[in-house]
Design a protein around this motif. Structure first.
Motif, mmCIF file in Angstrom:
data_model
loop_
_atom_site.group_PDB
_atom_site.id
_atom_site.type_symbol
_atom_site.label_atom_id
_atom_site.label_comp_id
_atom_site.label_asym_id
_atom_site.label_seq_id
_atom_site.Cartn_x
_atom_site.Cartn_y
_atom_site.Cartn_z
ATOM 1 N N CYS A 1 19.143 -11.058 12.725
ATOM 2 C CA CYS A 1 20.217 -11.105 13.749
ATOM 3 C C CYS A 1 20.082 -9.516 14.223
ATOM 4 O O CYS A 1 20.836 -9.514 15.214
ATOM 5 C CB CYS A 1 21.813 -11.342 12.972
ATOM 6 N N LEU A 2 19.390 -8.711 13.591
ATOM 7 C CA LEU A 2 19.218 -7.369 14.121
ATOM 8 C C LEU A 2 17.879 -6.898 14.009
ATOM 9 O O LEU A 2 17.005 -7.569 13.462
ATOM 10 C CB LEU A 2 20.139 -6.180 13.176
ATOM 11 N N GLU A 3 17.512 -6.027 15.047
ATOM 12 C CA GLU A 3 16.366 -5.779 15.100
ATOM 13 C C GLU A 3 16.121 -4.411 14.298
ATOM 14 O O GLU A 3 17.000 -3.353 14.284
ATOM 15 C CB GLU A 3 15.824 -5.241 16.511
ATOM 16 N N VAL A 4 15.285 -4.313 13.240
ATOM 17 C CA VAL A 4 15.477 -3.327 12.168
ATOM 18 C C VAL A 4 14.027 -2.417 12.530
ATOM 19 O O VAL A 4 12.948 -3.020 12.498
ATOM 20 C CB VAL A 4 15.264 -3.918 10.737
ATOM 21 N N GLU A 5 14.045 -1.210 12.431
ATOM 22 C CA GLU A 5 13.001 -0.165 12.210
ATOM 23 C C GLU A 5 13.277 0.733 11.154
ATOM 24 O O GLU A 5 14.328 1.037 10.820
ATOM 25 C CB GLU A 5 12.778 0.350 13.611
ATOM 26 N N VAL A 6 12.203 1.128 10.531
ATOM 27 C CA VAL A 6 12.633 2.047 9.305
ATOM 28 C C VAL A 6 11.629 3.419 9.600
ATOM 29 O O VAL A 6 10.474 3.398 10.095
ATOM 30 C CB VAL A 6 11.827 1.361 8.203
ATOM 31 N N GLU A 7 12.084 4.659 8.975
ATOM 32 C CA GLU A 7 11.299 5.722 9.117
ATOM 33 C C GLU A 7 11.745 6.408 7.622
ATOM 34 O O GLU A 7 12.821 6.407 7.229
ATOM 35 C CB GLU A 7 11.967 6.761 10.017
ATOM 36 N N ILE A 8 10.673 6.666 7.132
ATOM 37 C CA ILE A 8 10.491 7.481 5.848
ATOM 38 C C ILE A 8 10.190 9.188 6.181
ATOM 39 O O ILE A 8 9.280 9.183 6.585
ATOM 40 C CB ILE A 8 9.664 6.959 4.811
ATOM 41 N N PHE A 9 11.334 9.627 5.604
ATOM 42 C CA PHE A 9 11.051 11.183 5.942
ATOM 43 C C PHE A 9 11.780 12.049 4.671
ATOM 44 O O PHE A 9 12.349 11.522 3.876
ATOM 45 C CB PHE A 9 12.273 11.410 7.139
ATOM 46 N N SER A 10 10.886 13.219 4.405
ATOM 47 C CA SER A 10 11.147 14.042 3.608
ATOM 48 C C SER A 10 11.508 15.270 3.821
ATOM 49 O O SER A 10 10.921 15.669 4.831
ATOM 50 C CB SER A 10 9.755 14.143 2.425
ATOM 51 N N LEU A 11 12.698 15.808 3.263
ATOM 52 C CA LEU A 11 12.781 17.260 3.686
ATOM 53 C C LEU A 11 11.827 18.358 3.597
ATOM 54 O O LEU A 11 11.629 19.207 4.137
ATOM 55 C CB LEU A 11 14.161 17.769 3.001
ATOM 56 N N LYS B 1 8.167 17.595 3.152
ATOM 57 C CA LYS B 1 6.908 17.064 3.900
ATOM 58 C C LYS B 1 7.213 16.727 5.272
ATOM 59 O O LYS B 1 6.337 16.330 5.994
ATOM 60 C CB LYS B 1 6.370 15.969 3.116
ATOM 61 N N GLY B 2 8.469 16.327 5.663
ATOM 62 C CA GLY B 2 8.691 15.725 7.109
ATOM 63 C C GLY B 2 8.617 14.322 7.229
ATOM 64 O O GLY B 2 8.666 13.607 6.114
ATOM 65 N N HIS B 3 7.963 14.012 8.332
ATOM 66 C CA HIS B 3 7.747 12.431 8.738
ATOM 67 C C HIS B 3 6.547 11.773 7.873
ATOM 68 O O HIS B 3 5.599 12.665 7.631
ATOM 69 C CB HIS B 3 7.332 12.309 10.019
ATOM 70 N N LEU B 4 6.879 10.952 7.122
ATOM 71 C CA LEU B 4 5.963 10.088 6.179
ATOM 72 C C LEU B 4 5.340 9.074 6.678
ATOM 73 O O LEU B 4 4.298 8.478 6.695
ATOM 74 C CB LEU B 4 6.425 10.034 4.912
ATOM 75 N N ALA B 5 6.497 8.038 7.263
ATOM 76 C CA ALA B 5 5.872 6.717 8.040
ATOM 77 C C ALA B 5 7.109 6.302 8.858
ATOM 78 O O ALA B 5 8.225 6.562 8.708
ATOM 79 C CB ALA B 5 5.730 5.850 7.010
ATOM 80 N N LYS B 6 6.750 5.251 9.913
ATOM 81 C CA LYS B 6 7.575 4.449 10.383
ATOM 82 C C LYS B 6 6.825 3.355 11.079
ATOM 83 O O LYS B 6 5.801 3.014 10.769
ATOM 84 C CB LYS B 6 8.120 5.681 11.884
ATOM 85 N N THR B 7 7.664 2.433 11.534
ATOM 86 C CA THR B 7 7.485 1.085 11.767
ATOM 87 C C THR B 7 7.389 0.740 13.077
ATOM 88 O O THR B 7 7.142 -0.191 13.673
ATOM 89 C CB THR B 7 8.346 -0.006 10.857
ATOM 90 N N TRP B 8 7.476 1.618 13.926
ATOM 91 C CA TRP B 8 7.575 1.489 15.399
ATOM 92 C C TRP B 8 6.702 2.387 16.014
ATOM 93 O O TRP B 8 6.234 3.511 15.446
ATOM 94 C CB TRP B 8 9.049 1.515 16.163
ATOM 95 N N SER B 9 6.353 2.076 17.385
ATOM 96 C CA SER B 9 5.112 2.853 18.140
ATOM 97 C C SER B 9 5.717 3.764 19.160
ATOM 98 O O SER B 9 6.826 3.091 19.681
ATOM 99 C CB SER B 9 3.969 2.132 18.741
ATOM 100 N N ASP B 10 5.424 4.799 19.214
ATOM 101 C CA ASP B 10 6.023 5.796 20.466
ATOM 102 C C ASP B 10 5.364 5.400 21.594
ATOM 103 O O ASP B 10 4.089 5.192 21.922
ATOM 104 C CB ASP B 10 5.432 7.199 20.020
ATOM 105 N N PHE B 11 6.146 5.083 22.710
ATOM 106 C CA PHE B 11 5.781 4.865 24.083
ATOM 107 C C PHE B 11 5.499 5.989 24.777
ATOM 108 O O PHE B 11 6.429 6.790 24.936
ATOM 109 C CB PHE B 11 6.614 3.848 24.685
ATOM 110 N N LYS B 12 4.349 6.306 25.307
ATOM 111 C CA LYS B 12 3.886 7.599 26.124
ATOM 112 C C LYS B 12 3.841 7.154 27.572
ATOM 113 O O LYS B 12 2.944 5.968 27.738
ATOM 114 C CB LYS B 12 3.027 8.365 25.490
#
Length: 63
Positions: free
Chosen positions: A40-50, A52-63
């Motif tokens: 029922c919802l569109e789900v995206e995930v980001e894994i972030f560490s204070l 190490k910073g960004h570790l992973a995400k499930t979406w693509s950046d549109f440029k």
């Protein structure tokens, strides 16, 4: 292995896994969350560490 936060797991696995570990983990989290909300919802995930910073995400950046 018992860890509750990203920081705790990083301490346990540092140097033992590649970047693809967190990318696969993010996809698994997304799948479980999507199942939980029965699609029922569109789900995206980001894994972030204070530390190490960004570790992973499930979406693509549109440029």
């Amino acid at each position: 292995m018992n860890a509750n936060t990203t920081e705790e797991i990083l301490d346990l696995i540092e140097g033992k896994v590649g970047k693809d570990f967190f990318e696969n983990l993010a996809l698994r989290i997304k799948e479980k969350c999507t199942q939980y909300v029965k699609g029922c919802l569109e789900v995206e995930v980001e894994i972030f560490s204070l530390k190490k910073g960004h570790l992973a995400k499930t979406w693509s950046d549109f440029k």
